[in-house]
Motif scaffolding. Structure first.
Motif, PDB file in Angstrom:
ATOM      1  N   VAL A  80     -14.661  70.818 -81.489  1.00  0.00           N
ATOM      2  CA  VAL A  80     -15.256  71.805 -80.583  1.00  0.00           C
ATOM      3  C   VAL A  80     -15.269  71.280 -79.150  1.00  0.00           C
ATOM      4  CG1 VAL A  80     -17.357  73.091 -80.042  1.00  0.00           C
ATOM      5  CG2 VAL A  80     -16.634  72.825 -82.430  1.00  0.00           C
ATOM      6  N   LEU A  81     -15.798  70.084 -78.969  1.00  0.00           N
ATOM      7  CA  LEU A  81     -15.887  69.516 -77.626  1.00  0.00           C
ATOM      8  C   LEU A  81     -14.499  69.179 -77.069  1.00  0.00           C
ATOM      9  CD1 LEU A  81     -17.730  68.569 -75.352  1.00  0.00           C
ATOM     10  CD2 LEU A  81     -17.935  66.363 -76.507  1.00  0.00           C
ATOM     11  N   GLY A  82     -13.598  68.707 -77.936  1.00  0.00           N
ATOM     12  CA  GLY A  82     -12.256  68.351 -77.479  1.00  0.00           C
ATOM     13  C   GLY A  82     -11.474  69.551 -76.989  1.00  0.00           C
ATOM     14  N   ILE A  83     -11.586  70.689 -77.680  1.00  0.00           N
ATOM     15  CA  ILE A  83     -10.901  71.906 -77.233  1.00  0.00           C
ATOM     16  C   ILE A  83     -11.467  72.364 -75.897  1.00  0.00           C
ATOM     17  CG2 ILE A  83     -10.525  74.342 -77.759  1.00  0.00           C
ATOM     18  CD1 ILE A  83     -10.401  73.582 -80.708  1.00  0.00           C
ATOM     19  N   ALA A  84     -12.798  72.336 -75.770  1.00  0.00           N
ATOM     20  CA  ALA A  84     -13.423  72.752 -74.510  1.00  0.00           C
ATOM     21  C   ALA A  84     -12.967  71.859 -73.352  1.00  0.00           C
ATOM     22  CB  ALA A  84     -14.941  72.721 -74.657  1.00  0.00           C
ATOM     23  N   LEU A  85     -12.943  70.553 -73.577  1.00  0.00           N
ATOM     24  CA  LEU A  85     -12.502  69.631 -72.523  1.00  0.00           C
ATOM     25  C   LEU A  85     -11.025  69.838 -72.193  1.00  0.00           C
ATOM     26  CD1 LEU A  85     -14.270  66.300 -73.533  1.00  0.00           C
ATOM     27  CD2 LEU A  85     -14.817  67.792 -71.607  1.00  0.00           C
ATOM     28  N   ALA A  86     -10.208  70.073 -73.213  1.00  0.00           N
ATOM     29  CA  ALA A  86      -8.780  70.289 -72.969  1.00  0.00           C
ATOM     30  C   ALA A  86      -8.550  71.531 -72.121  1.00  0.00           C
ATOM     31  CB  ALA A  86      -8.040  70.404 -74.301  1.00  0.00           C
ATOM     32  N   VAL A  87      -9.272  72.596 -72.416  1.00  0.00           N
ATOM     33  CA  VAL A  87      -9.140  73.825 -71.614  1.00  0.00           C
ATOM     34  C   VAL A  87      -9.571  73.557 -70.175  1.00  0.00           C
ATOM     35  CG1 VAL A  87      -9.999  76.178 -71.304  1.00  0.00           C
ATOM     36  CG2 VAL A  87      -9.390  75.358 -73.589  1.00  0.00           C
ATOM     37  N   GLY A  88     -10.690  72.850 -70.011  1.00  0.00           N
ATOM     38  CA  GLY A  88     -11.144  72.518 -68.664  1.00  0.00           C
ATOM     39  C   GLY A  88     -10.150  71.664 -67.904  1.00  0.00           C
ATOM     40  N   ILE A  89      -9.526  70.704 -68.583  1.00  0.00           N
ATOM     41  CA  ILE A  89      -8.550  69.833 -67.937  1.00  0.00           C
ATOM     42  C   ILE A  89      -7.319  70.620 -67.503  1.00  0.00           C
ATOM     43  CG2 ILE A  89      -6.933  67.942 -68.401  1.00  0.00           C
ATOM     44  CD1 ILE A  89      -9.172  66.684 -70.121  1.00  0.00           C
ATOM     45  N   VAL A  90      -6.883  71.561 -68.331  1.00  0.00           N
ATOM     46  CA  VAL A  90      -5.697  72.351 -68.004  1.00  0.00           C
ATOM     47  C   VAL A  90      -5.943  73.278 -66.821  1.00  0.00           C
ATOM     48  CG1 VAL A  90      -4.163  74.183 -68.867  1.00  0.00           C
ATOM     49  CG2 VAL A  90      -4.684  72.204 -70.304  1.00  0.00           C
ATOM     50  N   TYR A  91      -7.157  73.822 -66.732  1.00  0.00           N
ATOM     51  CA  TYR A  91      -7.447  74.824 -65.704  1.00  0.00           C
ATOM     52  C   TYR A  91      -8.115  74.244 -64.466  1.00  0.00           C
ATOM     53  CZ  TYR A  91      -6.157  78.820 -68.591  1.00  0.00           C
ATOM     54  OH  TYR A  91      -5.446  79.740 -69.332  1.00  0.00           O
ATOM     55  N   SER A  92      -8.501  72.972 -64.483  1.00  0.00           N
ATOM     56  CA  SER A  92      -9.213  72.396 -63.348  1.00  0.00           C
ATOM     57  C   SER A  92      -8.623  71.041 -62.982  1.00  0.00           C
ATOM     58  CB  SER A  92     -10.702  72.240 -63.668  1.00  0.00           C
ATOM     59  OG  SER A  92     -11.365  71.511 -62.662  1.00  0.00           O
ATOM     60  N   THR A 145      -4.188  68.660 -77.517  1.00  0.00           N
ATOM     61  CA  THR A 145      -4.469  70.045 -77.127  1.00  0.00           C
ATOM     62  C   THR A 145      -4.020  70.307 -75.694  1.00  0.00           C
ATOM     63  OG1 THR A 145      -6.385  70.030 -78.611  1.00  0.00           O
ATOM     64  CG2 THR A 145      -6.244  71.822 -77.024  1.00  0.00           C
ATOM     65  N   VAL A 146      -4.237  69.360 -74.816  1.00  0.00           N
ATOM     66  CA  VAL A 146      -3.743  69.504 -73.436  1.00  0.00           C
ATOM     67  C   VAL A 146      -2.223  69.647 -73.436  1.00  0.00           C
ATOM     68  CG1 VAL A 146      -3.435  68.285 -71.249  1.00  0.00           C
ATOM     69  CG2 VAL A 146      -5.682  68.341 -72.332  1.00  0.00           C
ATOM     70  N   LEU A 147      -1.560  68.830 -74.227  1.00  0.00           N
ATOM     71  CA  LEU A 147      -0.101  68.929 -74.325  1.00  0.00           C
ATOM     72  C   LEU A 147       0.321  70.306 -74.822  1.00  0.00           C
ATOM     73  CD1 LEU A 147       2.729  67.643 -74.290  1.00  0.00           C
ATOM     74  CD2 LEU A 147       2.282  66.870 -76.647  1.00  0.00           C
ATOM     75  N   GLY A 148      -0.370  70.808 -75.844  1.00  0.00           N
ATOM     76  CA  GLY A 148      -0.012  72.118 -76.377  1.00  0.00           C
ATOM     77  C   GLY A 148      -0.278  73.246 -75.401  1.00  0.00           C
ATOM     78  N   LEU A 149      -1.408  73.182 -74.695  1.00  0.00           N
ATOM     79  CA  LEU A 149      -1.732  74.240 -73.729  1.00  0.00           C
ATOM     80  C   LEU A 149      -0.753  74.266 -72.562  1.00  0.00           C
ATOM     81  CD1 LEU A 149      -5.622  73.862 -73.624  1.00  0.00           C
ATOM     82  CD2 LEU A 149      -4.337  75.734 -74.661  1.00  0.00           C
ATOM     83  N   ARG A 150      -0.173  73.112 -72.233  1.00  0.00           N
ATOM     84  CA  ARG A 150       0.774  73.038 -71.119  1.00  0.00           C
ATOM     85  C   ARG A 150       2.229  73.265 -71.553  1.00  0.00           C
ATOM     86  NH1 ARG A 150      -1.755  67.739 -67.990  1.00  0.00           N
ATOM     87  NH2 ARG A 150      -3.299  68.879 -66.750  1.00  0.00           N
ATOM     88  N   SER A 151       2.448  73.410 -72.840  1.00  0.00           N
ATOM     89  CA  SER A 151       3.822  73.540 -73.339  1.00  0.00           C
ATOM     90  C   SER A 151       4.266  74.985 -73.515  1.00  0.00           C
ATOM     91  CB  SER A 151       3.952  72.786 -74.676  1.00  0.00           C
ATOM     92  OG  SER A 151       3.686  71.415 -74.505  1.00  0.00           O
TER      93      SER A 151
END
Length: 268
Positions: A80-92, A145-151
């Motif tokens: 849960v926390l890892g997905i939230a952080l990954a989304v924040g990292i991708v968008y901020s 997750t960051v890798l996947g969101l950016r791919s």
């Protein structure tokens, strides 16, 4: 009943392959101990280990249940926390420069060195075990997750923006589905790390759990009980890994990795 067993033995099954490999390993181990006759203090036979477990199965299962509970809680929180952080990292960019760097720095520190701090901050209850499991498991989830969101295909994102799709719609309907294979890859690594984290927490300060059992057996030079605990941990870790793997198959039957696995099975 016999027909089901026959289909399981003759059909394609990863669970069957794992069971066969484990049985062969145990048989080779048993044969090696009987042939070379090492001291039981050094290497007990699997039959002796199983007998020791059957003497007090309730004790082992009670401690194992506590360790599994701490592992699962830490793992779920890390997802849960890892997905939230990954989304924040991708968008901020700010979070990318701060949180991302902090995670990399924390991951470089041996967790055994940090475990006493969690005991000082949280006491000797379940909290430090969950916290250490969370800290070990969250890093692969965030990275993958960051890798996947950016791919995501840039053309797909461009088309969505031209169609005036909202950021939420792009995230939930384009980025996140594309990131699911990477997320599950991170989860497979994280579930093993969470188990390691729970054991580390029990080593540092615990009165329950398989890690505590290993420490007690070590203090008594009871090698057999140590091996019982280690085999239980290996079994539980394998089961947890394959549970995540089966969840991936259920959620992502459309992904090329699952289609490729199915095609290999049919070719055989």
């Amino acid at each position: 009943m016999m027909s089901r067993v026959k289909r399981w033995l003759t059909g394609e099954s990863e669970a069957r392959d794992v069971v066969v490999i484990l049985l062969i390993t145990l048989l080779v181990w048993e044969a090696g101990v009987r042939l070379f006759k090492p001291e039981p203090l050094i290497l007990p036979a699997p039959s002796v280990i199983v007998a020791a477990f059957l003497e007090t199965p309730g004790v082992f299962m009670r401690h194992l249940g506590f360790t599994v509970a701490m592992t699962c809680i830490g793992f779920v929180l890390s997802v849960v926390l890892g997905i939230a952080l990954a989304v924040g990292i991708v968008y901020s960019r700010f979070l990318e420069r701060t949180i991302y760097t902090l995670l990399v720095a924390l991951n470089s520190i041996p967790k055994v060195a940090l475990a006493p701090l969690f005991v000082i901050w949280m006491g000797t209850g379940p909290e430090p075990k969950v916290a250490i499991a969370l800290m070990l498991a969250i890093f692969p989830i965030v990275i993958d997750t960051v890798l996947g969101l950016r791919s995501v295909d840039p053309d797909m994102l461009y088309l969505a923006r031209v169609s005036k799709a909202s950021s939420w719609a792009i995230l939930t309907k384009i980025r996140f589905p594309c990131a699911l294979p990477s997320l599950f890859a991170g989860m497979k690594v994280a579930i093993s790390f969470a188990l390691v984290g729970a054991i580390v927490g029990e080593f540092v300060a615990g009165s329950r759990g398989i890690g505590f059992q290993i420490l007690v057996a070590q203090g008594q030079f009871d090698t057999i009980r140590v091996f019982v605990s280690l085999l239980l941990l290996g079994l539980v870790g394998t089961v947890l890994f394959f549970l995540v793997d089966y969840a991936e198959r259920w959620v992502l039957p459309w992904h090329v990795s699952q289609r490729g696995r199915h095609s290999r099975s049919t070719e055989r």
